[in-house]
Design an enzyme around this catalytic site. Structure first.
Site, PDB file in Angstrom:
ATOM      1  N   LYS A 157     -48.470 -15.426  50.119  1.00 10.64           N
ATOM      2  CA  LYS A 157     -49.399 -14.852  49.142  1.00 10.64           C
ATOM      3  C   LYS A 157     -50.835 -15.074  49.601  1.00 10.64           C
ATOM      4  CE  LYS A 157     -46.680 -15.545  44.914  1.00 10.64           C
ATOM      5  NZ  LYS A 157     -46.548 -14.118  44.566  1.00 10.64           N
ATOM      6  N   ARG A 199     -35.804 -13.007  42.064  1.00  9.47           N
ATOM      7  CA  ARG A 199     -34.594 -12.204  41.828  1.00  9.47           C
ATOM      8  C   ARG A 199     -33.432 -12.729  42.654  1.00  9.47           C
ATOM      9  NH1 ARG A 199     -37.688  -6.924  43.701  1.00  9.47           N
ATOM     10  NH2 ARG A 199     -39.320  -8.191  42.768  1.00  9.47           N
TER      11      ARG A 199
HETATM   12  N1  BES Z   1     -43.815 -15.343  41.004  1.00 12.05           N
HETATM   13  C1  BES Z   1     -44.156 -14.035  41.447  1.00 12.05           C
HETATM   14  C2  BES Z   1     -44.563 -13.112  40.302  1.00 12.05           C
HETATM   15  C3  BES Z   1     -45.821 -13.460  39.573  1.00 12.05           C
HETATM   16  C4  BES Z   1     -47.024 -12.883  39.959  1.00 12.05           C
HETATM   17  C5  BES Z   1     -45.803 -14.298  38.483  1.00 12.05           C
HETATM   18  C6  BES Z   1     -48.178 -13.190  39.262  1.00 12.05           C
HETATM   19  C7  BES Z   1     -46.946 -14.592  37.799  1.00 12.05           C
HETATM   20  C8  BES Z   1     -48.141 -14.030  38.199  1.00 12.05           C
HETATM   21  C9  BES Z   1     -42.965 -13.407  42.163  1.00 12.05           C
HETATM   22  O1  BES Z   1     -42.150 -14.276  42.842  1.00 12.05           O
HETATM   23  C10 BES Z   1     -43.520 -12.459  43.161  1.00 12.05           C
HETATM   24  O2  BES Z   1     -44.146 -12.910  44.066  1.00 12.05           O
HETATM   25  N2  BES Z   1     -43.288 -11.171  42.964  1.00 12.05           N
HETATM   26  C11 BES Z   1     -43.786 -10.170  43.852  1.00 12.05           C
HETATM   27  C12 BES Z   1     -42.687  -9.190  44.097  1.00 12.05           C
HETATM   28  C13 BES Z   1     -42.981  -8.229  45.191  1.00 12.05           C
HETATM   29  C14 BES Z   1     -42.910  -8.944  46.526  1.00 12.05           C
HETATM   30  C15 BES Z   1     -41.982  -7.104  45.135  1.00 12.05           C
HETATM   31  C16 BES Z   1     -44.960  -9.500  43.166  1.00 12.05           C
HETATM   32  O3  BES Z   1     -44.904  -9.300  41.948  1.00 12.05           O
HETATM   33  O4  BES Z   1     -45.939  -9.218  43.845  1.00 12.05           O
HETATM   34 MN    MN Z   2     -42.819 -14.681  44.807  1.00 14.14          MN
END
Ligand code: BES
Ligand code: MN
Ligand code: ZN
Length: 498
Positions: free
Chosen positions: A271, A345
């Site tokens: 990230k 997921r």
């Molecule tokens: N934990 C994150 C989602 C999230 C984002 C929670 C912001 C709270 C605040 C999750 O694991 C994630 O990183 N999701 C990605 C999915 C993508 C790679 C398809 C996302 O939402 O960017």
């Molecule tokens: Mn994630």
């Protein structure tokens, strides 16, 4: 935990502390306080109006102490007319009173019980306690200096029997507090092992069955997805299984399944650095599940409830899982990893399979799953995806009852094909568009056709700024809705059993 709550039948004018005076339109002291002397009531009404409190919900002001009352200060709180007000109004008013009393340096609050049309006294008391506990929450464990005064005590003045309401309000308030505390804990302290240790302790304390699967046991199960997500961290993953079994009749069997990523860096699909610290809260779903299970023995609902929490830390490392990896999940289905940041997921896939194998009639998962859901709905509420309309409608009802925002989102079949992979049964992401829906469709593949609800709490799990019901940080979103849902599912609309 939290604040002390007592009931009292002493006259309001003899109590010390910050005493709440409900104000009704047009700036009059609430009628039920008729025992206060007429001149005193007139003075309070005048003073409240002078500082803009005319009786509407959302208005509140501190008034100085006055002749004839032992209070340190009065808190004039708008409560609307006694024939129109709702429990949501009372919950908000309780939270506002906490804010004003604490700002004025008060530690003890006194509330006269108010009336809500069509609602019994105990339930009004419950909501007063709930609002007070939520609003007075602080996460101050790691602060050498306390940041200002805190409400430590609430007295509710009532003639009638409200003890069950008080007890229930505390229970619900404590459940949210517990979930917030876990979620606010940083990743260096709360790792999967510690989380499972806490679950174990809770199970002993309140009386739940508990099994914990460490790496070796997960390997035995074949939970390849949980193992993959956790393999880049020296802090190994865990699967927690808690069971609440009611003593008598069983009116239903269901599973609550939670995502608990104790820190989500994104893994090799790293990230951006900005805001990454918030990803210590990526276990809010798992925390909510633990909090609800912890409350169940006291609620005595006639339901068998399984709590399944998949915990892992998602880090990049020489041993981390990679984009392109193909995993064999617990279900037997294979998944091609496109993004290691779509780890939630994967954890839930195995956890859902585990839950299905418990033979439950309904699966509910709760997870900080997608940024896309937070973009769609904002921080105010969560999205719900459902394969079962009755369960979804009951969940929406539950959310409305407790004043949490939950909104339905679709499982559009046409999108399913985006999850097709060249080399495996599924891939774990399908691009930017509709990412919350695609994530939900991915999860559905692991529900084996069981009735299922998926709550994406990525938005509301974390508050950027403090609000009426708590400070910045973890909110405990979902805990109250789930508790209410279980009551409704069990056919106990009144809530309290004992
Ligand atoms: N934990 C994150 C989602 C999230 C984002 C929670 C912001 C709270 C605040 C999750 O694991 C994630 O990183 N999701 C990605 C999915 C993508 C790679 C398809 C996302 O939402 O960017
Ligand atoms: Mn994630
Ligand atoms: Zn995540």
């Amino acid at each position: 935990m939290g604040i002390e709550v007592v009931t009292s039948s002493e006259p309001l004018d003899r109590l010390a502390g910050s005493v709440v005076i409900p104000i009704v339109p047009d700036g009059e002291v609430e009628g039920s306080l008729e025992f206060l002397e007429a001149s005193l009531r007139a003075w309070i009404g005048r003073s409240a109006r002078a500082v803009g409190v005319t009786g509407r919900v959302g208005q509140a002001a501190v008034l100085p102490p006055c002749e004839g009352m032992a209070a340190e200060r009065l808190i004039a709180v708008g409560l609307g007319g006694s024939t129109q007000r709702t429990l949501t109004d009372v919950r908000k008013a309780a939270a506002l009173a906490v804010k004003l009393a604490a700002e004025a340096g008060g530690r003890s609050l006194v509330w006269p019980l108010v009336q809500v049309p069509g609602v019994n006294d105990a339930t009004v008391a419950q909501v007063l306690v709930e609002g007070t506990v939520l609003a007075s929450y602080r996460f101050s464990r790691y602060r050498s200096l306390e940041g200002g005064a805190r409400i430590e005590r609430l007295a509710v003045i009532a003639g009638a029997e409200i003890d069950t309401g008080i007890r229930y309000g505390r229970l619900v308030g404590d459940a949210v507090t517990f979930a917030r505390d876990l979620t606010n804990e940083p990743g260096n302290i709360l790792d999967p092992e510690r989380l499972s240790g806490i679950a174990w302790e809770v199970a002993q304390e309140v009386g739940l069955e508990c099994a914990i699967y460490d790496r070796a046991l997960l390997e035995e199960l074949g939970a390849g997805a949980i193992l993959a997500v956790g393999q880049g961290s020296r802090r190994e993953p865990r699967l927690v299984h808690l069971i609440y079994r009611p003593e008598g009749e069983v009116r239903g069997r269901l599973a609550l399944v939670g995502k608990a990523v104790t820190f989500d860096s994104g893994g090799l699909s790293l990230k951006p650095a900005e805001g990454m610290e918030r990803m210590k809260g990526d276990m809010a779903g798992g925390a909510a599940v633990l909090a609800v299970l912890r409350a169940l023995p006291a609620l005595k609902l006639p339901l068998e409830v399984h709590g399944v929490v998949a915990a892992a830390e998602n880090l990049p490392d020489g041993n981390a899982f990679r984009p392109g990896d193909i995993l064999r999940t617990f279900s037997g289905k294979t998944v091609e990893v496109i993004s290691t940041d779509a780890e939630g997921r994967l954890l839930l896939a195995d956890a859902l399979t585990f839950a299905v194998r418990q033979g439950v009639e309904l699966l509910i998962d709760i997870a900080t799953l997608t940024g896309a859901c937070a973009i769609a709905l904002g921080r105010g509420g969560s999205g719900v995806f459902a394969s079962d309309e009755r369960a979804r409608d009951l969940l929406l009802q539950a959310a409305a009852d407790v004043g949490e925002r939950v909104w339905p989102l679709p499982l559009w079949e046409e999108y399913r094909e985006q999850l097709r992979s060249e080399h495996a049964d599924l891939k774990n992401t399908a691009g930017r568009w509709g990412a919350a829906i695609n994530a939900a469709l991915f999860l559905r593949e692991f529900t084996e056709g069981r009735p299922w609800l998926h709550l994406d709490i990525a938005g509301p799990a974390w508050a950027e700024q403090g609000g009426l019901f708590g400070p910045a940080g973890a909110t405990g979103h979902g805990v109250r809705t789930l508790i209410r849902f279980l009551e409704l599912w069990a056919g106990c609309a009144e809530g309290r059993q004992a």
